[in-house]
Design an enzyme around this catalytic site. Structure first.
Site, PDB file in Angstrom:
ATOM      1  NE  ARG A 170       2.194  -4.632  11.110  1.00  0.00           N
ATOM      2  CZ  ARG A 170       3.248  -4.552  10.296  1.00  0.00           C
ATOM      3  NH1 ARG A 170       4.422  -5.037  10.659  1.00  0.00           N
ATOM      4  NH2 ARG A 170       3.119  -3.983   9.131  1.00  0.00           N
ATOM      5  NE  ARG A 176      -4.629  -1.174   9.788  1.00  0.00           N
ATOM      6  CZ  ARG A 176      -3.522  -0.738   9.193  1.00  0.00           C
ATOM      7  NH1 ARG A 176      -3.505   0.404   8.580  1.00  0.00           N
ATOM      8  NH2 ARG A 176      -2.459  -1.476   9.236  1.00  0.00           N
ATOM      9  NE  ARG A 206       7.745  -2.305   6.158  1.00  0.00           N
ATOM     10  CZ  ARG A 206       6.424  -2.278   6.326  1.00  0.00           C
ATOM     11  NH1 ARG A 206       5.648  -1.749   5.419  1.00  0.00           N
ATOM     12  NH2 ARG A 206       5.902  -2.783   7.422  1.00  0.00           N
ATOM     13  CE  LYS A 209      -2.044  -1.099   3.857  1.00  0.00           C
ATOM     14  NZ  LYS A 209      -1.355  -2.389   4.151  1.00  0.00           N
ATOM     15  NE  ARG A 260       6.040  -0.124   9.928  1.00  0.00           N
ATOM     16  CZ  ARG A 260       4.931  -0.205   9.221  1.00  0.00           C
ATOM     17  NH1 ARG A 260       4.834   0.430   8.073  1.00  0.00           N
ATOM     18  NH2 ARG A 260       3.898  -0.905   9.657  1.00  0.00           N
TER      19      ARG A 260
END
Ligand code: AP5
Length: 244
Positions: free
Chosen positions: A192, A102, A148, A27, A181
């Protein structure tokens, strides 16, 4: 066809774009590209919340532990933050939402907000929101999230497996040292993904029932995913211009 040239359409405004997809679906990566292409702001609720945590605001203090666990921040805390952001002048031609809504409650809140504050103002974008879900195979997600890295200065997103920086650990744009992160640890990633299945997947159903959901294959390389999204946005704008 009544839609004018691409440049005319860009100048006319684009309206709201909503990107849905599980953690790691891409996203943020895609939202940045679309925002740049159309000259509209990317509104990432995750980025805004992380900034509040970093600045130590009251909202940040309330969100910090929830985010560290991988849970969703309570809806009531999101509404004030989003209303403030969406009222900013840079949203008038349109915006791309990455990470909001969400929950079905957030989706209902957004519909009401757009109806009362966005579409009532004749100067603002005319298009109804387009809701695009990025579908990615579950097994890909862990690799994307654990790989990431992002730039703390310009926000550019990398992946050590699929989109490495030119120099290890350094941002291609400004040379800053890339960071991992806090919630990209494996145990938090699992939380998550669970939160997504239980609380966010129904948001897609909410929009599907209204006939507003479209999907792209997010397993493809980044450029190809972008091309699919741009095609959907352009078709949506032609339909809006034709009143269909
Ligand atoms: P948020 O920051 O929104 O995180 P998320 O939804 O978990 O999504 P991610 O940012 O992890 O993934 P992404 O889809 O943006 O993927 P990306 O482009 O980075 O939210 C964080 C937290 O904030 C939540 O857990 C919650 O606590 C809170 N929160 C936020 N919004 C909230 C809300 N509305 N209500 C309540 N709480 C909220 O890509 C991932 C990786 O894959 C990157 O390394 C990238 O380089 C790579 N990649 C991307 N596309 C491709 C591709 N096509 N091929 C190969 N690799 C790719």
């Amino acid at each position: 066809m009544g839609a004018g040239s691409t440049m005319e359409r860009i100048a006319r405004g684009i309206g709201p774009i909503i990107l849905l997809g599980s953690p790691g679906a891409g996203k943020g990566t895609q939202a940045k590209r679309i925002a740049e292409r159309y000259g509209i702001p990317q509104i990432s609720t995750g980025d805004i919340l992380r900034e509040h945590v970093q600045r130590g605001t009251e909202l940040g203090a309330q969100a910090k532990d929830v985010m560290a666990r991988g849970d969703l921040v309570p809806d009531e805390l999101m509404y004030g933050m989003m209303a403030w952001r969406l009222r900013q002048v840079d949203c008038e031609r349109g915006f791309i939402l990455d990470g909001f809504p969400r929950t079905p409650a957030q989706a209902g809140w957004l519909d009401a907000f757009l109806e009362h504050e966005f579409f009532e103002n004749q100067h603002r974008g005319q298009c109804l929101p387009i809701v695009i879900r990025i579908d990615v195979d579950y097994n890909q997600l862990l690799r994307r999230l654990t790989g990431r890295r992002s730039c703390p200065v310009c926000g550019r997103i990398y992946n050590i497996y699929s989109q490495p920086p030119r120099v290890a650990d350094a941002c291609d744009v400004d040379g800053s040292r890339l960071v991992i992160r806090n919630d990209d640890r494996e145990e938090v990633i699992r939380e998550r993904l669970t939160a997504y299945e239980l609380q966010t997947r129904p948001v897609a159903e909410y929009y599907e029932c209204k006939g507003r959901l479209v999907s792209v294959n997010g397993d493809l390389p980044v450029d190809e995913v972008t091309a699919q999204i741009v095609r959907l946005i352009e078709n949506h704008r032609v339909d809006a211009a034709d009143g269909s």
